[in-house]
Design an enzyme around this catalytic site. Sequence first.
Site, PDB file in Angstrom:
ATOM      1  N   ARG A  45      17.357  44.390  35.952  1.00  0.00           N
ATOM      2  CA  ARG A  45      18.410  45.156  35.268  1.00  0.00           C
ATOM      3  C   ARG A  45      18.337  46.614  35.706  1.00  0.00           C
ATOM      4  O   ARG A  45      19.349  47.303  35.841  1.00  0.00           O
ATOM      5  CB  ARG A  45      18.273  45.035  33.730  1.00  0.00           C
ATOM      6  CG  ARG A  45      19.220  45.968  33.006  1.00  0.00           C
ATOM      7  CD  ARG A  45      19.431  45.672  31.524  1.00  0.00           C
ATOM      8  NE  ARG A  45      18.291  45.165  30.812  1.00  0.00           N
ATOM      9  CZ  ARG A  45      17.224  45.885  30.451  1.00  0.00           C
ATOM     10  NH1 ARG A  45      17.151  47.173  30.733  1.00  0.00           N
ATOM     11  NH2 ARG A  45      16.214  45.329  29.803  1.00  0.00           N
ATOM     12  N   TYR A  97      45.835  51.265  34.306  1.00  0.00           N
ATOM     13  CA  TYR A  97      45.628  49.821  34.163  1.00  0.00           C
ATOM     14  C   TYR A  97      45.573  49.467  32.661  1.00  0.00           C
ATOM     15  O   TYR A  97      44.911  50.159  31.879  1.00  0.00           O
ATOM     16  CB  TYR A  97      44.327  49.437  34.885  1.00  0.00           C
ATOM     17  CG  TYR A  97      43.840  48.061  34.562  1.00  0.00           C
ATOM     18  CD1 TYR A  97      44.625  46.947  34.834  1.00  0.00           C
ATOM     19  CD2 TYR A  97      42.596  47.857  33.979  1.00  0.00           C
ATOM     20  CE1 TYR A  97      44.183  45.675  34.522  1.00  0.00           C
ATOM     21  CE2 TYR A  97      42.139  46.585  33.677  1.00  0.00           C
ATOM     22  CZ  TYR A  97      42.948  45.502  33.942  1.00  0.00           C
ATOM     23  OH  TYR A  97      42.513  44.242  33.629  1.00  0.00           O
ATOM     24  N   ASP A 166      40.266  57.007  39.457  1.00  0.00           N
ATOM     25  CA  ASP A 166      40.177  55.577  39.729  1.00  0.00           C
ATOM     26  C   ASP A 166      40.824  55.354  41.100  1.00  0.00           C
ATOM     27  O   ASP A 166      42.042  55.452  41.249  1.00  0.00           O
ATOM     28  CB  ASP A 166      40.898  54.795  38.623  1.00  0.00           C
ATOM     29  CG  ASP A 166      40.757  53.287  38.783  1.00  0.00           C
ATOM     30  OD1 ASP A 166      40.638  52.825  39.925  1.00  0.00           O
ATOM     31  OD2 ASP A 166      40.799  52.578  37.760  1.00  0.00           O
ATOM     32  N   LYS A 191      38.684  44.299  43.568  1.00  0.00           N
ATOM     33  CA  LYS A 191      39.936  44.384  44.303  1.00  0.00           C
ATOM     34  C   LYS A 191      39.661  44.537  45.812  1.00  0.00           C
ATOM     35  O   LYS A 191      39.015  43.703  46.396  1.00  0.00           O
ATOM     36  CB  LYS A 191      40.769  45.521  43.719  1.00  0.00           C
ATOM     37  CG  LYS A 191      40.898  45.447  42.175  1.00  0.00           C
ATOM     38  CD  LYS A 191      41.652  44.219  41.748  1.00  0.00           C
ATOM     39  CE  LYS A 191      41.714  43.899  40.264  1.00  0.00           C
ATOM     40  NZ  LYS A 191      41.021  44.599  39.270  1.00  0.00           N
TER      41      LYS A 191
HETATM   42  C1  LIG Z   1      43.131  50.334  38.756  1.00  0.00           C
HETATM   43  C2  LIG Z   1      42.189  49.431  38.015  1.00  0.00           C
HETATM   44  N1  LIG Z   1      41.091  49.969  37.447  1.00  0.00           N
HETATM   45  C3  LIG Z   1      40.208  49.191  36.766  1.00  0.00           C
HETATM   46  C4  LIG Z   1      40.398  47.833  36.620  1.00  0.00           C
HETATM   47  C5  LIG Z   1      39.409  47.017  35.845  1.00  0.00           C
HETATM   48  O1  LIG Z   1      38.589  46.312  36.716  1.00  0.00           O
HETATM   49  P1  LIG Z   1      37.940  44.861  36.430  1.00  0.00           P
HETATM   50  O2  LIG Z   1      39.069  43.889  36.289  1.00  0.00           O
HETATM   51  O3  LIG Z   1      37.067  44.644  37.617  1.00  0.00           O
HETATM   52  O4  LIG Z   1      37.169  44.991  35.149  1.00  0.00           O
HETATM   53  C6  LIG Z   1      41.524  47.234  37.212  1.00  0.00           C
HETATM   54  C7  LIG Z   1      41.751  45.791  37.088  1.00  0.00           C
HETATM   55  O5  LIG Z   1      42.820  45.280  37.409  1.00  0.00           O
HETATM   56  C8  LIG Z   1      42.446  48.068  37.925  1.00  0.00           C
HETATM   57  O6  LIG Z   1      43.554  47.550  38.490  1.00  0.00           O
END
Ligand SMILES: Cc1ncc(COP(=O)(O)O)c(C=O)c1O
Length: 362
Positions: A45, A97, A166, A191
Amino acid sequence: MKIETQVIHAGQRPDPLTGAVMTPVYQTSTYAQKHPGVAEWEYSRTHNPTRSALQDCLAALEGGTHGVCFASGLAAVDTVVRTLNPGDHVVCGDDVYGGTYRLFNTVFAKVGIKFSFVDLSDPDIEIPEGTTMVWAETPTNPLLKTSDIAALANKSHAVGAILVVDNTFATPIFQRPLELGADVVLHSTTKYIGGHSDVVGGALITSNDVLAEQFTTLQNSVGAVPGPWDCFLTLRGLKTLSVRMARHDENAKALVAWMQERDDVATVIYPGFGGMVSFVLKGDLDAAIRFVKATKVFTLAESLGGVESLIELPAIMTHASVPPDVRAKIGIDDGLIRLSVGIEHMDDQRADLEKAFAAAAG
Ligand SMILES: Cc1ncc(COP(=O)(O)O)c(C=O)c1O
């Protein structure tokens, strides 16, 4: 080193024991100690060599000094906000998101952290005094709005706030926010970074030692860590990031040019780079549903950034957790369709969408 080389080599070296070229999957929870309490590695961990290779690679790609990986993108989002205190104020982009929006509004609003949702793509946006953190997704999801990161960094720092970007949609191939003044970069590695729709993960990258220490402590204390297999898969996918992004970009640009000429498309939204395209079909929601159900090369699914093309309806799928009045206010129409353009041959992608346009027309 150029980024095309870094994606393959940064943070990695042949395994010192065997010479294995690929970083091994260190599938172990614990490590033998030579003397009590004296060991480079103690417990998975806290540290794991496969995870360390991924963290170091991502840090290098974003031009940061520290990378910290998590079990999902949302676990990375959660970690950043956990560094705040009740009463702190986050200024956040208004079409982030849906899961980020839900986490802020349900989990963190309850403990007294304040969130304001504003259009961070507006060049005249002001960051108010008393802001602790500015949260920018650029391009945004699903409206693909972009922000001027350097200007936002200046405005944030002027009021003593940090800027978190992000960078999931752009990837370090198209945009390196730390070089533009951001303090933290976040990725849903699920992604484009992983790139093959086979693993969920998240990462934070920073060059700020104080923040890095907080993130690492939270990673170990909260324990939302990715397993070694997930890190291995992500590292493996990451090696082709630059060639994948070039093809995503080429295919998306060709589809955008084609769709812009069509009479059955009301609006095409594209930030000018990358593989994400959103568009509004002329017609009602039923027509949009017929469209997304008719494709075969484009799979009807949430998520994005894999080698295969995906299609979705944000209002019903990825952004269903955003209340309808908020969706309407920020411009997520019920008929908005989002494409994650994959790396298949563009002729097959176009032929697939052509059939969907015919199906939508009924
Ligand atoms: C721009 C963005 N940030 C964060 C996330 C969250 O990521 P995760 O689905 O890996 O938890 C997503 C998920 O679609 C996203 O599109």
